[in-house]
Design a protein around this motif. Structure first.
Motif, PDB file in Angstrom:
ATOM      1  N   VAL A  42     -73.747   2.316 -34.565  1.00  9.58           N
ATOM      2  CA  VAL A  42     -74.930   1.613 -35.070  1.00  9.58           C
ATOM      3  C   VAL A  42     -75.472   0.431 -33.954  1.00  9.58           C
ATOM      4  O   VAL A  42     -76.645   0.407 -33.744  1.00  9.58           O
ATOM      5  CB  VAL A  42     -74.791   0.912 -36.619  1.00  9.58           C
ATOM      6  N   PRO A  43     -74.624  -0.662 -33.793  1.00 13.11           N
ATOM      7  CA  PRO A  43     -74.990  -1.511 -32.720  1.00 13.11           C
ATOM      8  C   PRO A  43     -75.346  -1.078 -31.305  1.00 13.11           C
ATOM      9  O   PRO A  43     -76.225  -1.430 -30.623  1.00 13.11           O
ATOM     10  CB  PRO A  43     -73.965  -2.653 -32.722  1.00 13.11           C
ATOM     11  N   ALA A  44     -74.640   0.108 -30.826  1.00 15.32           N
ATOM     12  CA  ALA A  44     -74.805   0.802 -29.772  1.00 15.32           C
ATOM     13  C   ALA A  44     -76.208   1.463 -29.895  1.00 15.32           C
ATOM     14  O   ALA A  44     -76.776   1.372 -28.916  1.00 15.32           O
ATOM     15  CB  ALA A  44     -73.596   1.690 -29.456  1.00 15.32           C
ATOM     16  N   GLY A  45     -76.513   2.285 -30.949  1.00 14.53           N
ATOM     17  CA  GLY A  45     -77.783   2.837 -31.108  1.00 14.53           C
ATOM     18  C   GLY A  45     -78.801   1.671 -31.053  1.00 14.53           C
ATOM     19  O   GLY A  45     -79.978   1.975 -30.597  1.00 14.53           O
ATOM     20  N   PHE A  46     -78.717   0.442 -31.500  1.00 14.36           N
ATOM     21  CA  PHE A  46     -79.699  -0.580 -31.678  1.00 14.36           C
ATOM     22  C   PHE A  46     -79.938  -0.786 -29.974  1.00 14.36           C
ATOM     23  O   PHE A  46     -81.059  -0.906 -29.804  1.00 14.36           O
ATOM     24  CB  PHE A  46     -79.361  -1.859 -32.281  1.00 14.36           C
ATOM     25  N   VAL A  47     -78.875  -1.085 -29.427  1.00 19.42           N
ATOM     26  CA  VAL A  47     -79.207  -1.520 -27.850  1.00 19.42           C
ATOM     27  C   VAL A  47     -79.954  -0.392 -27.039  1.00 19.42           C
ATOM     28  O   VAL A  47     -81.098  -0.492 -26.425  1.00 19.42           O
ATOM     29  CB  VAL A  47     -77.827  -1.804 -27.192  1.00 19.42           C
ATOM     30  N   LEU A  48     -79.483   0.975 -27.246  1.00 18.85           N
ATOM     31  CA  LEU A  48     -80.071   1.962 -26.787  1.00 18.85           C
ATOM     32  C   LEU A  48     -81.594   2.222 -27.256  1.00 18.85           C
ATOM     33  O   LEU A  48     -82.470   2.350 -26.428  1.00 18.85           O
ATOM     34  CB  LEU A  48     -79.059   3.448 -27.243  1.00 18.85           C
ATOM     35  N   ALA A  49     -81.693   2.105 -28.620  1.00 20.58           N
ATOM     36  CA  ALA A  49     -83.102   2.300 -29.107  1.00 20.58           C
ATOM     37  C   ALA A  49     -84.064   1.386 -28.411  1.00 20.58           C
ATOM     38  O   ALA A  49     -85.245   1.505 -28.022  1.00 20.58           O
ATOM     39  CB  ALA A  49     -83.332   2.242 -30.528  1.00 20.58           C
ATOM     40  N   THR A  50     -83.632   0.005 -28.310  1.00 18.14           N
ATOM     41  CA  THR A  50     -84.446  -1.174 -27.897  1.00 18.14           C
ATOM     42  C   THR A  50     -84.697  -0.774 -26.433  1.00 18.14           C
ATOM     43  O   THR A  50     -85.931  -0.985 -25.900  1.00 18.14           O
ATOM     44  CB  THR A  50     -83.584  -2.555 -27.990  1.00 18.14           C
ATOM     45  N   LEU A  51     -83.736  -0.623 -25.510  1.00 19.34           N
ATOM     46  CA  LEU A  51     -84.076  -0.281 -24.261  1.00 19.34           C
ATOM     47  C   LEU A  51     -84.910   1.090 -23.917  1.00 19.34           C
ATOM     48  O   LEU A  51     -85.858   0.728 -23.206  1.00 19.34           O
ATOM     49  CB  LEU A  51     -82.726  -0.209 -23.436  1.00 19.34           C
ATOM     50  N   ALA A  52     -84.647   1.843 -24.501  1.00 20.75           N
ATOM     51  CA  ALA A  52     -85.532   2.968 -24.698  1.00 20.75           C
ATOM     52  C   ALA A  52     -86.825   2.870 -25.012  1.00 20.75           C
ATOM     53  O   ALA A  52     -87.894   3.215 -24.563  1.00 20.75           O
ATOM     54  CB  ALA A  52     -84.799   4.244 -25.465  1.00 20.75           C
ATOM     55  N   GLY A  53     -87.165   1.810 -26.017  1.00 22.61           N
ATOM     56  CA  GLY A  53     -88.458   1.426 -26.486  1.00 22.61           C
ATOM     57  C   GLY A  53     -89.252   1.034 -25.621  1.00 22.61           C
ATOM     58  O   GLY A  53     -90.380   1.029 -25.447  1.00 22.61           O
ATOM     59  N   PHE A  54     -88.444  -0.319 -24.956  1.00 29.11           N
ATOM     60  CA  PHE A  54     -89.086  -1.121 -24.023  1.00 29.11           C
ATOM     61  C   PHE A  54     -89.409  -0.248 -22.786  1.00 29.11           C
ATOM     62  O   PHE A  54     -90.480  -0.396 -21.896  1.00 29.11           O
ATOM     63  CB  PHE A  54     -88.394  -2.297 -23.714  1.00 29.11           C
ATOM     64  N   TRP A  55     -88.891   0.903 -22.451  1.00 24.69           N
ATOM     65  CA  TRP A  55     -89.264   1.782 -21.434  1.00 24.69           C
ATOM     66  C   TRP A  55     -90.334   2.943 -21.667  1.00 24.69           C
ATOM     67  O   TRP A  55     -91.442   3.076 -21.052  1.00 24.69           O
ATOM     68  CB  TRP A  55     -87.892   2.608 -20.841  1.00 24.69           C
ATOM     69  N   ALA A  56     -90.118   3.392 -22.975  1.00 27.66           N
ATOM     70  CA  ALA A  56     -91.109   4.543 -23.529  1.00 27.66           C
ATOM     71  C   ALA A  56     -92.558   3.905 -24.000  1.00 27.66           C
ATOM     72  O   ALA A  56     -93.259   4.656 -23.699  1.00 27.66           O
ATOM     73  CB  ALA A  56     -90.502   5.371 -24.369  1.00 27.66           C
ATOM     74  N   VAL A  57     -92.614   2.978 -24.740  1.00 29.88           N
ATOM     75  CA  VAL A  57     -93.647   2.439 -25.520  1.00 29.88           C
ATOM     76  C   VAL A  57     -95.037   2.108 -24.324  1.00 29.88           C
ATOM     77  O   VAL A  57     -95.887   2.669 -24.503  1.00 29.88           O
ATOM     78  CB  VAL A  57     -93.654   1.348 -26.154  1.00 29.88           C
ATOM     79  N   PRO A  58     -94.445   1.438 -23.486  1.00 28.32           N
ATOM     80  CA  PRO A  58     -95.710   1.078 -22.320  1.00 28.32           C
ATOM     81  C   PRO A  58     -96.335   2.372 -21.591  1.00 28.32           C
ATOM     82  O   PRO A  58     -97.408   2.434 -21.541  1.00 28.32           O
ATOM     83  CB  PRO A  58     -95.201   0.154 -21.354  1.00 28.32           C
ATOM     84  N   ARG A  59     -95.231   3.386 -21.609  1.00 30.23           N
ATOM     85  CA  ARG A  59     -95.709   4.507 -20.859  1.00 30.23           C
ATOM     86  C   ARG A  59     -96.650   5.289 -21.773  1.00 30.23           C
ATOM     87  O   ARG A  59     -97.310   6.081 -21.441  1.00 30.23           O
ATOM     88  CB  ARG A  59     -94.529   5.290 -20.242  1.00 30.23           C
TER      89      ARG A  59
END
Length: 166
Positions: A42-59
């Motif tokens: 769960v906390p690992a998923g939070f970190v992964l989702a946050t990093l992935a989101g900051f990468w994917a959303v602007p694109r």
């Protein structure tokens, strides 16, 4: 790839209320991971989702246009996972069965949706940015507020109500 991440593998296309669907799917995955013995996912998923989101959303926004299209839900996934961390980690540390302690995952879900829709204070400020960072930040703030509120409610129940009930 950014489209798959931004829409959380298509969950953002579920209607109505794509954010609520994404949050519910996230909670179901977190509960399943916890019950399978992978609470720290769960906390690992939070970190992964946050990093992935900051990468994917602007694109995704650059390609799709719009300030915050409803199909973009990776922000809800990250925020919901953050909210869940506040209860899942302590329950895991104490060896508590998550299904038996159902408020430990229901309260963060409901509180996260409340703060995400209501958008008080910093949540609303981040949302009004109108950019990719704001898309992510408003849900991270909502997740933080939901997690703190869930812990406050748990403390109130276990520290005041439960002893009073005897």
């Amino acid at each position: 790839m950014s489209g798959l991440v931004a829409t959380f593998f298509g969950a953002g296309h579920l209607r109505p209320a794509s954010g609520t669907w994404a949050s519910a799917i996230t909670v179901a995955l977190a509960v399943a991971a916890y019950q399978a013995g992978w609470a720290l996912a769960v906390p690992a998923g939070f970190v992964l989702a946050t990093l992935a989101g900051f990468w994917a959303v602007p694109r995704y926004l650059a390609r799709a246009g719009g300030e915050d299209p409803s199909e973009v839900v990776i922000d809800e996934v990250a925020g919901q996972l953050l909210a869940l961390c506040f209860t899942i980690i302590p329950l895991w540390r104490h060896g508590v069965d998550l299904l038996a302690a159902w408020p430990g995952w229901v309260a963060p879900f409901l509180l996260f949706r409340l703060f995400d829709i209501w958008k008080p204070w910093l949540v609303g400020r981040a949302d009004r940015r109108g950019d990719a960072t704001g898309v992510m930040l408003d849900d991270l703030w909502a997740g933080l507020f939901a997690g703190v509120a869930a812990m406050g409610l748990a403390g109130l129940y276990h520290g005041v109500v439960e002893p009073w009930l005897g």
